[in-house]
Write an enzyme that holds these catalytic residues in place. Structure first.
Site, mmCIF file in Angstrom:
data_model
loop_
_atom_site.group_PDB
_atom_site.id
_atom_site.type_symbol
_atom_site.label_atom_id
_atom_site.label_comp_id
_atom_site.label_asym_id
_atom_site.label_seq_id
_atom_site.Cartn_x
_atom_site.Cartn_y
_atom_site.Cartn_z
ATOM 1 N N CYS A 1 5.776 -6.045 7.758
ATOM 2 C CA CYS A 1 6.997 -5.550 8.881
ATOM 3 C C CYS A 1 7.225 -6.504 10.052
ATOM 4 O O CYS A 1 6.340 -7.115 10.459
ATOM 5 C CB CYS A 1 6.537 -4.510 9.477
ATOM 6 N N CYS B 1 -1.983 6.708 10.069
ATOM 7 C CA CYS B 1 -0.797 6.007 10.537
ATOM 8 C C CYS B 1 -1.131 4.840 11.192
ATOM 9 O O CYS B 1 -2.058 4.824 12.045
ATOM 10 C CB CYS B 1 -0.082 6.992 11.549
ATOM 11 N N CYS C 1 3.398 8.691 0.718
ATOM 12 C CA CYS C 1 3.762 8.009 1.915
ATOM 13 C C CYS C 1 4.056 6.505 1.167
ATOM 14 O O CYS C 1 3.193 5.834 0.749
ATOM 15 C CB CYS C 1 2.761 8.016 2.998
ATOM 16 N N CYS D 1 4.800 -3.437 16.075
ATOM 17 C CA CYS D 1 4.249 -2.655 17.329
ATOM 18 C C CYS D 1 2.890 -2.667 17.431
ATOM 19 O O CYS D 1 1.937 -2.987 16.802
ATOM 20 C CB CYS D 1 4.420 -1.136 16.758
ATOM 21 N N GLY E 1 6.712 -1.182 6.964
ATOM 22 C CA GLY E 1 7.969 -1.701 6.821
ATOM 23 C C GLY E 1 8.885 -0.793 7.672
ATOM 24 O O GLY E 1 8.541 0.224 7.758
ATOM 25 N N CYS F 1 -0.082 -0.956 15.556
ATOM 26 C CA CYS F 1 0.184 -0.709 13.979
ATOM 27 C C CYS F 1 -0.476 -2.023 13.233
ATOM 28 O O CYS F 1 0.044 -3.152 13.714
ATOM 29 C CB CYS F 1 1.604 -0.619 13.693
ATOM 30 N N GLU G 1 0.722 -1.102 -0.076
ATOM 31 C CA GLU G 1 0.036 0.065 -0.064
ATOM 32 C C GLU G 1 0.729 1.016 0.144
ATOM 33 O O GLU G 1 2.076 1.138 0.388
ATOM 34 C CB GLU G 1 -0.995 0.013 1.396
ATOM 35 N N SER H 1 11.480 7.340 7.971
ATOM 36 C CA SER H 1 10.994 7.357 9.199
ATOM 37 C C SER H 1 11.638 5.837 9.838
ATOM 38 O O SER H 1 11.395 5.000 8.971
ATOM 39 C CB SER H 1 9.593 7.482 9.117
HETATM 40 S S1 SF4 Z 1 4.947 1.282 13.207
HETATM 41 FE FE1 SF4 Z 1 6.301 0.870 11.631
HETATM 42 S S2 SF4 Z 1 7.899 -0.608 12.846
HETATM 43 FE FE2 SF4 Z 1 6.043 -0.736 13.995
HETATM 44 S S3 SF4 Z 1 5.033 -2.510 12.807
HETATM 45 FE FE3 SF4 Z 1 4.178 -0.604 11.921
HETATM 46 S S4 SF4 Z 1 5.260 -0.608 10.171
HETATM 47 FE FE4 SF4 Z 1 6.507 -1.924 11.476
#
Ligand code: SF4
Length: 346
Positions: free
Chosen positions: A115, A337, A108, A119, A163, A122, A95, A195
């Protein structure tokens, strides 16, 4: 049949120069090819009409120009943010997001399929990592978006999609060199942001980059306990090590760092958290982006109230820590985000 021809978009300008030289093609042709691909949007060699026919034959014999297929496009009714799902060569999907604003078209981009870091807040990390993206696959996200908005110029790039960009260092930096090149996208280095979740070996490498690319570090916690809870990467690269390398970066490069801090009620958004964050960043030239959490169905987290966000920011201000509260973009299409790849499967 295995595809042996290399995608032309996997070459930096220097690499293409050398490759063409080895094929006895005048190296200046590399700039022409770049302009055709990145400025005039050519999708095949036939469209590169000012290249001599024999040269086009050599190129099509040795290379291919892969173009991406948009398999889903969502447009936010709130603010015009567009979220794209691209199909990759191996049927994986990735994406990217376009964030339009007055005088700016920011993209973006993703750097990996999935990933590794998982987190807690996320959606992008829910399924783990599948693979790195090639340079051409990163560039194709920007090109696909540019084609979709009828060639309108992309002005800013944030490597903040799915990622960890610094864990796919070579491909990401090569793609950035093409975006920065006057023969590529022609986007100024200061309009390109990388980032990181705090991948210290990557930040150390990034310190040696000559181009003035912006660095953004996702912090999200001001103590090891909170940060390790939200971001498992903190167990390997702890907050004190991360802050040490950030201070070194700022000193060596004479640049500031933007720190991302997603605010989650009951987890990292109290007055004590604000005080701890102020102490952590004391005297460090930089800026904090405060991002009230976007409620996502898979997570039980909630954002703090507007009043609590303001109080948090006031505490930072009282400690001379600069911050902005980031307006949510594309929240109705899960483009904000941490919401990429939440509901998509192909
Ligand atoms: S915030 Fe960034 S580093 Fe953390 S799981 Fe999501 S994509 Fe990965």
């Amino acid at each position: 049949m295995p595809q042996t021809k290399k995608d032309l978009k996997d070459f930096s300008l220097d690499e293409l120069n050398s490759r063409l030289k080895s094929l006895r093609v005048e190296p200046y042709r590399a700039k022409q090819v770049f302009e055709w691909m990145y400025q005039k949007g050519a999708k095949n060699f036939g469209e590169m009409t000012d290249l001599p026919l024999p040269l086009r034959h050599i190129l099509s014999d040795k290379f291919r120009v892969l173009t991406s297929e948009i398999i889903k496009r969502q447009i936010s009714k709130l603010d015009g943010t567009r979220k794209y799902l691209f199909r990759l060569d191996d049927n994986e999907a990735v994406e990217a997001v376009l964030i339009p604003a007055k005088g700016r078209q920011t993209v973006c981009l993703s750097s990996q399929v999935g990933c590794a870091y998982g987190c807690k807040f996320c959606a992008s990390g829910l399924l783990g990592i599948k693979r790195d993206l090639r340079c051409g696959e990163i560039l194709e996200q920007a090109l696909g978006i540019s084609r979709d908005i009828k060639g309108a110029r992309i002005t800013n790039v944030v490597m903040m999609g799915t990622g960890e960009p610094l864990a796919n260092y070579d491909n990401v930096m090569k793609a950035i060199s093409v975006m920065n090149s006057p023969y590529g996208f022609g986007i100024g280095a200061r309009k390109i942001t990388v980032s990181t979740a705090g991948y210290i070996p990557g930040i150390k490498r990034f310190m040696d980059e000559k181009a003035q690319i912006e660095l953004s570090v996702s912090l999200h916690g001001a103590t090891d306990e909170t940060r390790s809870y939200l971001m498992p990467i903190n167990k390997k690269y702890t907050l004190s090590e991360l802050m040490k390398v950030c201070r070194e970066y700022v000193r060596e490069k004479d640049r500031i760092i933007t720190f991302e801090y997603v605010l989650i009620k009951g987890v990292n958004a109290s007055r004590e958290d604000a005080t701890a964050l102020s102490k952590l960043l004391k005297g460090l030239p930089g800026k904090v982006n405060l991002i009230p959490f976007n409620p996502v169905s898979s997570f039980n987290f909630m954002p703090p109230s507007g009043k609590e966000v303001k109080e948090f920011q006031d505490i930072l201000k009282n400690h001379d820590v600069n911050s902005t509260i980031r307006a949510q973009r594309g929240a109705d299409i899960d483009a904000a985000c941490g919401q990429l790849r939440l509901r998509e499967t192909i």
